[in-house]
Scaffold this motif. Structure first.
Motif, mmCIF file in Angstrom:
data_model
loop_
_atom_site.group_PDB
_atom_site.id
_atom_site.type_symbol
_atom_site.label_atom_id
_atom_site.label_comp_id
_atom_site.label_asym_id
_atom_site.label_seq_id
_atom_site.Cartn_x
_atom_site.Cartn_y
_atom_site.Cartn_z
ATOM 1 N N ALA A 20 -15.248 12.949 11.693
ATOM 2 C CA ALA A 20 -14.495 14.169 11.994
ATOM 3 C C ALA A 20 -13.073 14.042 11.457
ATOM 4 C CB ALA A 20 -14.474 14.417 13.494
ATOM 5 N N TYR A 21 -12.646 15.081 10.767
ATOM 6 C CA TYR A 21 -11.281 15.108 10.246
ATOM 7 C C TYR A 21 -10.314 15.380 11.397
ATOM 8 C CZ TYR A 21 -7.170 16.912 7.787
ATOM 9 O OH TYR A 21 -5.901 17.139 7.332
ATOM 10 N N ARG A 22 -9.360 14.481 11.572
ATOM 11 C CA ARG A 22 -8.373 14.641 12.646
ATOM 12 C C ARG A 22 -6.984 14.970 12.131
ATOM 13 N NH1 ARG A 22 -13.082 11.578 14.144
ATOM 14 N NH2 ARG A 22 -13.204 11.555 16.412
ATOM 15 N N GLY A 23 -6.810 14.965 10.851
ATOM 16 C CA GLY A 23 -5.485 15.179 10.292
ATOM 17 C C GLY A 23 -5.215 14.173 9.208
ATOM 18 N N THR A 60 -15.263 12.238 5.478
ATOM 19 C CA THR A 60 -14.416 12.800 6.530
ATOM 20 C C THR A 60 -14.254 14.284 6.263
ATOM 21 O OG1 THR A 60 -13.249 10.709 6.783
ATOM 22 C CG2 THR A 60 -12.181 12.674 7.664
ATOM 23 N N VAL A 61 -14.661 15.087 7.225
ATOM 24 C CA VAL A 61 -14.779 16.519 6.983
ATOM 25 C C VAL A 61 -14.343 17.285 8.230
ATOM 26 C CG1 VAL A 61 -17.195 16.459 7.703
ATOM 27 C CG2 VAL A 61 -16.422 18.324 6.278
ATOM 28 N N GLY A 62 -13.788 18.464 8.018
ATOM 29 C CA GLY A 62 -13.359 19.269 9.155
ATOM 30 C C GLY A 62 -12.785 20.594 8.712
ATOM 31 N N GLU A 92 -9.237 23.378 9.056
ATOM 32 C CA GLU A 92 -7.872 23.673 9.470
ATOM 33 C C GLU A 92 -7.728 25.181 9.562
ATOM 34 O OE1 GLU A 92 -4.952 20.145 7.717
ATOM 35 O OE2 GLU A 92 -5.014 22.098 6.757
ATOM 36 N N LEU A 151 -4.410 20.415 15.163
ATOM 37 C CA LEU A 151 -5.756 20.087 15.612
ATOM 38 C C LEU A 151 -5.755 19.681 17.079
ATOM 39 C CD1 LEU A 151 -7.152 18.133 12.538
ATOM 40 C CD2 LEU A 151 -7.449 20.528 13.121
ATOM 41 N N TYR A 211 -16.030 19.778 18.726
ATOM 42 C CA TYR A 211 -15.252 18.723 18.102
ATOM 43 C C TYR A 211 -16.097 17.455 18.008
ATOM 44 C CZ TYR A 211 -11.437 15.597 17.098
ATOM 45 O OH TYR A 211 -10.631 14.684 16.505
ATOM 46 N N GLY A 212 -16.129 16.884 16.842
ATOM 47 C CA GLY A 212 -16.910 15.673 16.668
ATOM 48 C C GLY A 212 -18.371 15.926 16.402
#
Lengths: 228, 758
Positions: free
Chosen positions: A62-65, B55-57, B59, B69, B729-730
């Motif tokens: 998970a991207y956290r920043g 790593t993915v998400g 914004e 976040l 989340y996650g």
């Protein structure tokens, strides 16, 4: 429990000492005669494995920043202690009653990994104990850096919770932190006269400043308890 | 990747998973934070090999500010589709402090962020840095939902937002847009113009076909109207991930580029891979329309590229030409002349001639001439040296006239067919030969060099932007003059004699010259615009010229109005000064100040906040214009067209399904055939659901190749709907593709057959 020289854990730096820093105080309850079992387990999302139709798996983090470690998961501590000290007993009760995250240093090191770019700064998930916990500094518990699998003292530096990367690569930081925790679910048991046992769960709240722009709320948090 | 034609389904060389050469990663240029260069690590993130962590998400940026976040709840959804004009998104934040991160919805009377622009990025963090892919740009919230769940240790207090892409800023507006028959602009030009009229200047439309028919959209929804035009070419009108107005084409008949391939190892195991084949397909289409008849444009002066198109609209009907009923004598008696006959034959009553000149892809002039019947009025009375009002002999009067009355007098015994109005608008551009004259301040023209082009190098480089326009309106008018002069005389109005020999109309107004109205310049509007370096409007000054009477006390037109001049003069009567400023949050400020002929401000300055950035300034298209040249066309002159297309190949396995309908916008038989083929192709397309790990490089309209052998799937397909989603989340970040698998038109046996007249 003991440190380097007189215990079973013969590490290069002190770990799991006789005293525990907890919410602004050093508690002595957790010495050899007062402490019960201590365990800690990562909480929350870590590595996400997605099974695919052909039986293989894709891995997501998970991207956290931009400043976050690759897996900044929180820890959950469970511990118990004998209520021999009235002050320590009431202090833990007080920390629970505040509802805030407080600093907890059981003497457990942490490891976090960053995809580091030389010159960039990142954020550890929790601050160094040095500067917060009495008797802990970079001499007693030095922060160490492992770049692409090789110990490299010049790969970075840490101040407070900010990691400055001096070199690019997969940078692992071995450090001695305080954990910012919520005191949860205390259980007080007197199973025989004069034998008060307290068991609690300490749920860590990760406090890294991973992507918050200047001037915004959120991020960073906790730290400290009521002054005594 | 070479273009693969659908006529050979499955012939693509893409047979496995992985990125296809030619797919360039899309880096966001607008993110306020630095982005890293596109490199192989991004491709690996979008198309992850087994076992490689990515790593993915997401914004979310609101009003140009990142939502931390640490305040975001986990769930984020962005869904984009060719089948919707409005793309959709959802996200949620914690309500940590009682007011919420964006403030109170009670204060905003709706979603707390109001109409601030919403931008949502898909994020890959790779060893080379953070890579942001815009999924929604300049979106707008359309609802918010707060809830409290204090008994939950994880839910607590939260606020969910949902909304649309930037199209949500335009879909509830209306536009009036008319294009004359024969104008010859392409459909993309018309669509862009419609949106520009409501303040949208961000377009990236592909070229479309020429339109010769008259277009009339009055108070119309620009989204629906544009889609009606685009349907002819089987295109969709929507805003892409960068908030540009685009017109992607559906279907395989015109070729496509496959940009990526996926196989079993790319399909998320927890979600079904599905394919659905329609049974009730269209096999026989008959379409009816009309084709505008045109004649080639007439070349006009002003340059080899200048064309002129003229449109005439005539209105016929029963009409009686008005004739004088009386003639007035100097003794003011009325002699009967018989008046009108009472017969109203069907004759031309009104003729409007519109002439549009184009050059370098822009309209340089438009002239509208109106012909009709006009009975020219003249003076009826005059005054002698002693102030007595005298009747003028030989003045013609209508049937309502009375002796010495206030009815109008006419200069001729009947009305005539004549040019009654002539309006000429000239547009000037920053290009030698297409610019305007230098103003003459001494002649009351204060705009100086505002309409003249930048001198040729080395003096400067012309930008091609529109400098402004001059609109002249000629109408029938008699210039007025003062009736009395005080000339040092004081006292009541009635005590002053009228000026000797002054001519007066029936209403008592003094008339200059011979007092007979004629077609003359009555209004001139001069607009001078300034554009900045990127073509956005900075300021606009509009000079309104007309006949005016400077105030004073020498000459008196009425008992209450005195002037310094004996007769009206033509001059600037009002000037509107408007400035434009870009604001953050997708808005602009428009400030207007009005001043009178003497430079005095009229009222207060007004400032309005408009949605969208400053307007674009028209610019000469130095390349091939959108239209190959205007033509001469009468909107009433068209011919019916009809086609029938049958898909005999489909009849082998399907019941015959006949469609007969009439369409408004196809221009010719070829376009009718295209529409029919598209209907068959679309109706026979299979739909596939393809779940993959988060892939922010793909977008709606893209072509991919999918191999899923357990379902006998090994086809090229077009992404129709793409949904990026993370439930919490996650949790897994996934992308679900809904794709159209189009049949080969050749395989359907579809072809045009002679119209059987049914």
């Amino acid at each position: 429990m003991s440190g380097t020289d007189d215990g079973y854990l013969s590490w290069s730096q002190p770990v799991l000492g006789d005293t525990v820093y907890f919410g602004g105080r050093t508690l002595t309850t957790f010495n050899e005669s007062g402490a019960g079992p201590l365990s800690w387990t990562p909480q929350g999302p870590g590595v996400i494995v997605i099974p695919m139709h052909d039986g293989t798996g894709k891995i997501q983090l998970a991207y956290r920043g931009e400043k976050a470690p690759r897996i900044p998961g929180a820890e959950a501590f469970t511990l118990s202690f004998y209520g021999d000290s009235e002050d320590d007993y009431l202090w833990v009760e007080t920390l629970k009653a505040t509802g805030r995250a407080v600093d907890y240093c059981p003497g457990v090191p942490a490891v976090e990994v960053f995809s580091a770019q030389a010159g960039a700064s990142y954020s550890l998930s929790r601050p160094l104990a040095a500067g917060i916990v009495p008797g802990v500094d970079e001499t007693t518990n030095p922060t160490r850096f492992v770049l692409d699998g090789v110990l490299d003292p010049a790969a970075g530096s840490v101040s407070g919770q900010v990691l400055a990367a001096a070199e690019s690569g997969e940078l692992a930081v071995w450090y001695y932190p305080v954990y910012r925790v919520i005191v949860q679910a205390p259980t007080r048991t007197v199973d025989e006269p004069n034998n008060l046992v307290v068991s609690v769960t300490l749920l860590e709240v990760v406090s890294g400043d991973f992507n918050n722009p200047t001037g915004f709320g959120g991020g960073g948090g906790g730290g400290g308890g009521p002054t005594s | 990747m070479a273009v693969a034609r659908i006529t050979a389904p499955g012939s693509s060389s893409i047979i496995g998973a992985g990125v296809v050469a030619g797919l360039s990663a899309v880096e966001n240029a607008d993110a306020p934070t630095a982005t890293s260069a596109v490199d192989d690590s991004v491709t690996i993130a979008a198309f992850p090999p087994p076992g490689v962590p990515v790593t993915v998400g997401f914004e979310v940026w609101v009003g140009g500010v990142l939502v931390p976040l640490s305040r975001m709840r986990g769930g984020v959804t962005v869904s984009r589709s060719l089948d919707r004009a409005l793309q959709e998104w959802q996200f949620a934040v914690s309500v940590d402090d009682g007011r919420g991160f964006f403030g109170s919805p009670f204060d905003a009377l709706g979603p707390a962020m109001g109409n601030a622009p919403i931008t949502i990025y898909g994020i890959y963090l790779t060893p080379s840095g953070v890579h942001r892919y815009p999924l929604i740009t300049n979106g707008v919230a359309d609802s918010s939902h707060r809830y409290a769940d204090p008994t939950s240790s994880t839910d607590g207090y939260a606020e969910e937002f949902s909304g649309t892409c930037g199209m949500g800023r335009f879909d509830r507006q209306v536009v009036t847009y008319v294009s004359p028959a024969g104008a010859g602009y392409s459909r993309d030009y018309h669509i862009a113009r419609m949106f520009s009229l409501i303040g949208d200047s961000s377009t990236a439309l592909e070229g479309m076909h020429r339109v010769d028919r008259e277009l009339q959209f009055v108070d119309a929804d620009p989204v629906t109207s544009s889609q009606a035009l685009a349907d002819v070419e089987h295109r969709k009108i929507l805003r892409n991930r960068y908030d540009q107005l685009v017109n992607p084409r559906l279907g395989a008949r015109f070729g496509y580029n496959v940009i990526a391939g996926f196989a079993e190892g790319d399909m998320v195991g927890a979600i079904k891979v599905e394919v659905t084949h329609p049974g009730d397909v269209i096999t026989d289409v008959t379409l009816v329309g009309s084709q505008q008849l045109t004649k080639p444009a007439v070349a006009a002066g002003g340059g080899s590229g200048r064309t002129s198109a003229t449109t005439e609209v005539e209105v016929d009907g029963p009409y009686e030409v008005q004739r004088a009923a009386y003639s007035q004598s100097s003794a003011c008696t009325l002699t009967s002349l018989g008046g009108s006959s009472g017969v109203a034959p069907v004759i031309p009553r009104l003729l409007t001639i519109t002439t549009v000149e184009q050059d370098s892809g822009v309209v340089v002039s438009q002239r509208i001439q109106v012909w009709s019947y006009r009975w020219v009025q003249g003076p009826r009375y005059t005054y002698n040296a002693t102030g007595d009002r005298l009747c003028l002999p030989g003045v013609y009067l209508d049937s309502t006239a009375t002796e010495s009355g206030s009815e109008p007098g006419y200069a001729e015994p009947f009305e005539r067919w004549r040019l009654v109005s002539d309006t000429l608008t000239r547009n000037f551009y920053d290009k030698q030969g297409l610019d305007g004259p230098v103003a003459d301040p001494g002649a009351g023209e204060p705009w100086g060099w505002g309409l003249t082009a930048t001198p040729v190098p080395p003096g400067g480089t012309a930008t091609g932007y529109k400098l402004g326009s001059v609109t002249d309106v000629q109408q029938f008018y008699a210039v007025k003059r003062a009736l009395k002069a005080r000339d040092g005389v004081s006292g009541p109005w009635d005590g002053i004699d009228a000026i000797e020999d002054v001519l007066v109309n029936g209403a008592g107004e003094g008339l200059a010259g011979d007092g007979i109205e004629d077609l003359r310049l009555t209004q001139r509007t001069v607009q001078v615009d300034t554009a900045d370096g990127i073509g956005k409007l900075q300021s606009s000054t509009v000079y309104h010229l007309g006949f005016d009477r400077p105030p004073g006390d020498l000459f008196w037109y009425t008992s209450t109005f005195g002037s310094s001049l004996a007769a009206e003069i033509f001059r600037v009567v009002e000037t509107d000064l408007t400035s434009y400023a870009s604001l953050t949050a997708g808005q602009s400020a428009v400030t207007t100040v009005k001043v009178d002929a003497n430079g005095n401000q009229i009222g207060d300055a007004t400032t309005t906040i408009a949605v969208g950035d400053r307007p674009d300034v028209d610019r000469i298209q130095s390349t091939t214009p959108a239209t190959p040249g205007a033509a001469t066309a009468d909107p009433s002159q068209n011919q019916p067209i009809k086609v029938r297309v049958t898909a005999t190949g489909l009849l082998l396995t399907h019941q015959n399904h006949i469609v007969k309908t009439t369409l408004d916008y196809p221009e010719n038989v070829d376009e009718l055939v295209d529409v029919a083929l598209a209907m068959i192709e679309e109706g026979a397309a299979a739909m596939a659901v393809i779940p993959i790990a988060a892939n922010f490089q793909l977008a709606e309209g893209d072509w991919i190749h999918v191999r899923y052998l357990p379902l006998e799937m090994d086809q090229d397909m077009q992404i129709r709907t793409i949904t990026h989603q993370r439930d919490d989340y996650g949790a897994q970040c996934l992308t679900t593709l809904l794709c159209s698998i189009y049949p080969s038109i050749a395989g359907t046996g579809a072809g045009e057959t002679p119209d059987d007249g049914n």
